[in-house]
Design an enzyme around this catalytic site. Structure first.
Site, PDB file in Angstrom:
ATOM      1  N   GLU A 169      43.583  57.470  53.529  1.00 33.34           N
ATOM      2  CA  GLU A 169      44.396  56.496  52.540  1.00 33.34           C
ATOM      3  C   GLU A 169      44.635  55.206  53.178  1.00 33.34           C
ATOM      4  OE1 GLU A 169      44.094  56.379  49.601  1.00 33.34           O
ATOM      5  OE2 GLU A 169      43.438  58.798  49.328  1.00 33.34           O
ATOM      6  N   THR A 219      39.592  48.774  51.291  1.00 28.44           N
ATOM      7  CA  THR A 219      38.351  48.685  51.977  1.00 28.44           C
ATOM      8  C   THR A 219      37.491  49.861  51.211  1.00 28.44           C
ATOM      9  OG1 THR A 219      39.699  48.561  53.897  1.00 28.44           O
ATOM     10  CG2 THR A 219      37.370  49.683  54.252  1.00 28.44           C
ATOM     11  N   CYS A 234      27.961  50.599  30.274  1.00 29.20           N
ATOM     12  CA  CYS A 234      28.985  51.512  29.246  1.00 29.20           C
ATOM     13  C   CYS A 234      27.990  52.394  28.256  1.00 29.20           C
ATOM     14  CB  CYS A 234      29.429  49.922  28.364  1.00 29.20           C
ATOM     15  SG  CYS A 234      30.761  49.343  29.259  1.00 29.20           S
ATOM     16  N   TYR A 242      42.753  43.758  58.212  1.00 30.84           N
ATOM     17  CA  TYR A 242      44.121  44.108  57.913  1.00 30.84           C
ATOM     18  C   TYR A 242      44.671  44.814  59.024  1.00 30.84           C
ATOM     19  CZ  TYR A 242      43.634  42.170  53.214  1.00 30.84           C
ATOM     20  OH  TYR A 242      43.442  41.671  51.942  1.00 30.84           O
ATOM     21  N   ASP A 247      45.412  52.590  42.106  1.00 31.38           N
ATOM     22  CA  ASP A 247      44.604  51.244  42.792  1.00 31.38           C
ATOM     23  C   ASP A 247      44.007  50.480  41.944  1.00 31.38           C
ATOM     24  OD1 ASP A 247      42.643  53.182  41.925  1.00 31.38           O
ATOM     25  OD2 ASP A 247      41.793  52.955  43.833  1.00 31.38           O
ATOM     26  N   TYR A 266      51.214  53.432  45.907  1.00 31.45           N
ATOM     27  CA  TYR A 266      49.748  53.730  45.721  1.00 31.45           C
ATOM     28  C   TYR A 266      49.506  54.883  46.836  1.00 31.45           C
ATOM     29  CZ  TYR A 266      45.104  55.188  46.462  1.00 31.45           C
ATOM     30  OH  TYR A 266      44.191  55.841  46.844  1.00 31.45           O
ATOM     31  N   LEU A 280      37.629  46.545  61.233  1.00 25.17           N
ATOM     32  CA  LEU A 280      37.913  46.860  59.976  1.00 25.17           C
ATOM     33  C   LEU A 280      38.847  46.148  58.923  1.00 25.17           C
ATOM     34  CD1 LEU A 280      39.652  50.541  59.060  1.00 25.17           C
ATOM     35  CD2 LEU A 280      37.610  49.496  58.065  1.00 25.17           C
TER      36      LEU A 280
END
Length: 365
Positions: free
Chosen positions: A35, A41, A197, A80, A136, A118, A78
């Site tokens: 998570e 990501t 849709c 962050y 999320d 989350y 990666l």
DNA sequence: AAGTCGGGGCG
DNA sequence: CGCCCAGACTT
């Protein structure tokens, strides 16, 4: 007959979901790890990182006992990076507060560094089947379309509204499965751009489709323009070593390593760079200096964080006291340090060109 | 409430 | 080039 929201999503999930390693386990540590890696990501981008982390840190203890630099190195690329620091902090915290056993109630999970609403809901529903709706970006999109909600999803009122809506829709019998299903549905079917849709199992009840507003959901408040930044890196070579430092200040790439940097407020040519106070402080009286290649003019390198950067090769015969604060790293050991993708790419180019640094003119100030 | 923090993929 | 992604945290 009257299939509920949850029933449709869960059936769709059974037919369409991807098999992913963190879905094959109920180990809360592995679910937590996945998570955090997947925050902001894409699965495709995080998958290999997850595998490498599991291989190197199979449990909380191994992660907690590692040096932070190693965690950052494994996280390199990666983005962050606060996630990696928080992950490490939380692992040590789990050792200290819970004796190494992953906490099993929502409040305790939520209290871990780097775990927000989350992630806490995701861990608790996936690992423990606790009835918390995980909301999320995918869930915002699915709900805003099915119920044609025009509240912005990124302000306090909107978040509260969607959190309550998702919670009210959650079937407490199988919360983990429903959370997974809703997110996977958003990732594969109810996609941001041009969703199909016509093939959607919720089409008959999707209010946005009925109203023709699918393309305008979810609503987001506009974001301010970002200030461009100009990074002038100096690859200072001396006696087979390069100068390096860790970014400790509170800014991007915190705790990653980089070359000596002069940040300017606009594109800066080399001779103008020599007139900056930073340059004078480092090289003021230095005459024994060779100026090598510089990467193409402050070239917009990074993505929409808008950083323009260039790298300038410099060779010194000795390191003046003004530069003694930097690490001196043998070129062969550079890859031990966690660096930004920007720097990593330059190092790759540099190595491919074979420690080029073709020394140009002799510089005398 | 608004800003900050990466990087990659997509149309 | 703009948008978005299994968000959290600081100010």
């Amino acid at each position: 007959m009257t299939d509920g929201f949850a029933d449709i999503l869960i059936r769709w999930y059974a037919d369409n979901h991807r098999r992913l390693p963190w879905r094959e386990t109920s180990d809360p540590y592995l679910i937590w790890l996945s998570e955090v890696i997947l925050q902001q990501t894409r699965v495709a981008q995080g998958l290999d990182y997850f595998r490498r982390f599991v291989a190197r840190f199979p449990d909380v203890r191994s992660l907690a006992e590692a040096p932070q630099d190693e965690v950052l190195k494994l996280w390199q690329g990666l983005g962050y990076y606060s996630r990696a620091r928080s992950l490490h902090t939380a692992a040590k915290d789990i050792m200290a507060r819970f004796g190494g056993r992953f906490p099993e109630d929502y409040e305790a999970v939520r209290s871990l560094c780097g775990v927000g609403d989350y992630t806490a809901a995701a861990i608790c529903s996936f690992a423990y089947e606790l009835p918390y709706a995980a909301v999320d970006g995918n869930v915002y999109r699915v709900l805003s379309r099915v119920y044609d909600v025009d509240l912005p999803v990124d302000d306090a009122a909107g978040k509260r509204y969607f959190a309550e809506l998702a919670q009210s829709l959650l079937d407490p019998v199988r919360p983990g499965l429903q959370n997974q299903a809703t997110m996977e549905f958003g990732a594969l079917q109810c996609v941001p751009q041009r969703p199909d849709c016509g093939a959607c199992p919720l089409a008959d009840r999707c209010l946005a489709q009925a109203h023709g507003t699918v393309g305008r959901r979810p609503v987001k408040r506009g974001k301010a323009a970002v200030r461009p930044r100009y990074f002038n890196y100096l690859c200072i070579r001396c006696d087979g070593t390069l100068l390096l430092r860790q970014r400790t200040e509170k800014d991007i790439w915190r705790n990653l390593y980089e070359f000596p940097l002069i940040e300017t407020d606009a594109e800066t040519e080399f001779d103008a760079l020599q007139r900056t106070s930073a340059w004078k402080a480092w090289f003021g009286g230095e005459r024994r200096m060779r100026i090598g290649e510089r990467t193409a003019m402050p070239r917009h390198v990074l993505s929409h964080r808008i950083i323009y950067a260039c790298f300038q090769e410099i060779e010194l015969e000795r390191i003046p006291d003004s530069l003694s604060g930097f690490l001196r790293v043998p070129e062969a050991e550079l890859d031990r340090y966690a660096v930004s993708r920007l720097t990593e790419r330059y190092l790759e180019r540099r190595r491919a060109a074979g420690v080029n640094v073709k020394v140009g003119k002799l510089f005398d100030s």
